[in-house]
Design an enzyme around this catalytic site. Structure first.
Site, PDB file in Angstrom:
ATOM      1  CB  ALA A  38       4.759   2.621   0.989  1.00  0.00           C
ATOM      2  CE  LYS A  39       5.300  -1.525   8.129  1.00  0.00           C
ATOM      3  NZ  LYS A  39       6.044  -0.726   8.951  1.00  0.00           N
ATOM      4  N   GLY A  40       4.143  -2.903   3.084  1.00  0.00           N
ATOM      5  CA  GLY A  40       3.952  -4.084   2.531  1.00  0.00           C
ATOM      6  C   GLY A  40       3.900  -5.436   3.465  1.00  0.00           C
ATOM      7  CB  VAL A  71      -0.974   0.304   1.336  1.00  0.00           C
ATOM      8  CG1 VAL A  71      -1.773   1.365   1.310  1.00  0.00           C
ATOM      9  CG2 VAL A  71      -1.816  -1.048   1.346  1.00  0.00           C
ATOM     10  CG  ASP A  78       7.375  -4.125  10.179  1.00  0.00           C
ATOM     11  OD1 ASP A  78       7.586  -2.962  11.030  1.00  0.00           O
ATOM     12  OD2 ASP A  78       6.269  -4.788  10.489  1.00  0.00           O
TER      13      ASP A  78
END
Ligand code: NAD
Length: 414
Positions: free
Chosen positions: A103-105, A58, A144
């Site tokens: 953002a992050k995944g 995202v 992460d």
């Protein structure tokens, strides 16, 4: 009110929208991500079976620069969670004033159940599926929960092989041998140490001998324990997913790290008593550092918290209801988007070093990280004083104000 992480982000946006008197046109773009993608990842397992996994990326707000945010490997990863984490990254990058959006995944997977080879194939397939939307000028992933420098190396290699040239700046948190930054692995914890020092100074407390309890013993928790101990604090409790340990006179985090490497957990560390995660959160201490997952401090357990200061190493460890209870009880909270921002600050340094191909000494990284964290802490404190609000509201106000300013200057395209 709700415990959903994204709902708590939206609640903060509305709160600071009112505080800053932002018109509706400025608030609207903050309420939804720029882009969300879901990918299905078929992977051949070591026994020849094909398993499919679901991955997400995202990109939330990218008005201040390319997207930036980690990749999480955890069974509970959902689009909703990734969206909240991406939204928080947008505000966090603005709070520490690095030129990135958020953002992050993530992939819904338990990485401990996969072999190294399976993990590599999964990582490469995920990277290939999001290839078109990531890169040093688009969106830069990082580690992460459940991911580490080796996984970042596979991301970097996959991108480089597909592009046909080495592109280290496409991902941060890489091993130093591949263009990683010195000091990146401990950066989140070191940034937290600097934020805690600043908070203690403001509150007239001293770190020397301060009793510290830390939930979570991964990258953030273990490094935080080590650095706080080195700074003179007394680490009295640690925990991980299997349970916790307690030593009122203080324990040695280096010994706990060795024990965890050998046994897979801090549980049964010699010289300590067993304690549950719930008991750890309720210990009487000067500093509590939640450094595991989100939603750990809730309306149910917040009344039992006896810490003077909470520094949020994890993202979203405190639900809005718990936040209100803790504030009423006078607990000073250094919020996640400030306390754990050291990781993204040194990721920014890594991206800068990769782009100009010249690498800094560790002391330079530390010095610049300290400067960034102190500046951010004092910017947030100034907001808190100006608007007479708590540090979380102040941090959101600062981040949102910077994002809104950038969008006003850029204008809306087409
Ligand atoms: P990690 O995977 O290295 O470690 C997570 C730790 O939490 C492990 O010790 C695990 O056993 C423990 N844990 C998991 N579930 C738990 C539970 N229910 N109760 C107690 N402990 C539990 O992850 P990390 O990179 O250290 O990240 C921890 C938190 O910090 C996450 O919220 C992450 O988003 C946040 N964070 C990480 C970074 C970074 O640079 N790694 C940066 C900013 C924020």
């Amino acid at each position: 009110m709700t415990d959903s992480p994204f709902a708590s982000y939206l609640e903060m946006v509305e709160r600071v929208g009112a505080l800053l008197a932002l018109p509706e046109n400025d608030r609207k773009p903050l309420r939804a991500p720029k882009r969300s993608i879901i990918v299905t990842l078929p992977v051949e397992m070591d026994d020849g079976r094909v398993e499919t996994f679901t991955g997400y990326r995202v990109q939330y707000d990218t008005v201040r620069g390319p997207g930036k945010g980690g990749i999480r490997y955890h069974p509970d990863v959902t689009l909703e969670e990734v969206k909240a984490l991406a939204a928080w990254m947008s505000v966090k990058c603005a709070v520490v004033d690095v030129p990135f959006g958020g953002a992050k995944g993530g992939i819904a997977v338990d990485p401990s159940r996969l072999s190294r080879r399976e993990l590599e194939r999964l990582t490469r397939r995920y990277t290939a599926e999001i290839f078109d939307i990531i890169g040093p000028d688009r969106d830069i992933p990082a580690p992460d929960v459940g991911t580490d420098p080796q996984i970042m190396a596979w991301v970097m290699d996959t991108i480089s092989m597909k592009r046909g040239y080495v592109e280290p700046g496409t991902v941060t948190g890489k091993p130093v041998a591949l263009g990683g930054s010195r000091g990146r692995e401990e950066a989140t914890a070191r940034g937290l140490l600097y934020a805690v020092r600043a908070a203690f100074r403001v509150l007239g407390l001293t770190l020397e001998g301060a009793r510290v309890a830390i939930q979570g013993f991964g990258n953030v928790g273990a490094n935080t324990a080590r650095l706080l101990h080195a700074a003179g604090a007394r680490v009295i409790a640690l925990s991980d997913v299997r349970g916790g340990v307690y030593a009122p006179e203080g324990l040695d985090p280096e010994a706990a790290m060795r024990h965890a490497r050998q046994t897979g957990s801090v549980v049964d560390l010699p010289g300590t008593r067993p304690i549950s995660n719930a008991q750890l959160l309720a210990l009487e201490c000067d500093l509590l550092v939640p450094a595991a997952l989100g939603g750990q401090l809730t309306a149910e357990n917040a009344p039992a918290v006896r810490a003077r200061v909470i520094a949020e190493g994890a993202n979203g460890p405190t639900t809005p209801e718990a936040d209100a209870i803790l504030r009423r009880r006078g607990v000073f909270i250094v919020p996640d988007i400030l306390a754990n921002a050291g990781g993204v600050v040194v990721s920014y340094f890594e991206w800068v070093q990769d782009r100009y191909g010249y690498f800094w000494k560790e002391e330079v990284v530390r010095e610049r990280l300290a400067e960034k964290m102190q500046q951010a802490f004092h910017d947030v404190l100034a907001m808190a004083e100006r608007y007479r609000v708590d540090m979380r509201t102040a941090a959101y106000a600062l981040g949102v104000e910077r994002i809104v300013e950038a969008r006003r200057l850029r204008g809306l395209y087409a």
